[in-house]
Design an enzyme around this catalytic site. Structure first.
Site, mmCIF file in Angstrom:
data_model
loop_
_atom_site.group_PDB
_atom_site.id
_atom_site.type_symbol
_atom_site.label_atom_id
_atom_site.label_comp_id
_atom_site.label_asym_id
_atom_site.label_seq_id
_atom_site.Cartn_x
_atom_site.Cartn_y
_atom_site.Cartn_z
ATOM 1 C CB CYS A 1 -67.662 3.667 -15.640
ATOM 2 S SG CYS A 1 -66.331 2.370 -15.526
ATOM 3 C CB CYS B 1 -67.191 3.296 -12.121
ATOM 4 S SG CYS B 1 -65.504 3.568 -12.920
#
Length: 112
Positions: free
Chosen positions: A33, A36
């Protein structure tokens, strides 16, 4: 315990999380991600000086029960817990101060 750097592929049961008495941050996300990955330096900066707070990084996804039990919809989501209860939540932090402020909410009882 200090900040974890990798998302765990297997998650504990929700009952295990709810039974935690120590201040804990449960972070939901994935290694791939972009949000992230971008948040990791901010989270690491915020955790400096809070090494006594447990940090659990849990890989999340559509069929992952733990993330669904916390109603996680965006990554990363950080859930700040004290005594098995959610005290604060930060979703897709944009600066370290957001995370640091939430950490202070669960770290203060230790100083008293």
């Amino acid at each position: 315990m200090s900040m974890n750097t990798e998302y765990a592929k297997t998650a504990p049961e929700r009952a295990e999380i709810d039974a935690l008495t120590a201040p804990t941050v449960v972070e939901f996300g994935t290694d791939w991600c972009g949000h992230c990955r971008a948040a990791q330096p901010l989270i690491a900066q915020a955790f400096q000086g809070h090494g006594d707070i447990a940090h659990m990084k849990i890989e999340d996804g559509k069929s992952r029960a733990l993330g669904r039990s916390f109603r996680v919809t965006l990554w990363p989501t950080l859930v700040f817990m004290l005594g098995g209860k959610e005290v604060a939540r930060v979703v897709r932090p944009r600066d370290a101060a957001e995370v640091r402020d939430a950490l202070a909410l669960i770290d203060e009882p230790l100083a008293q």
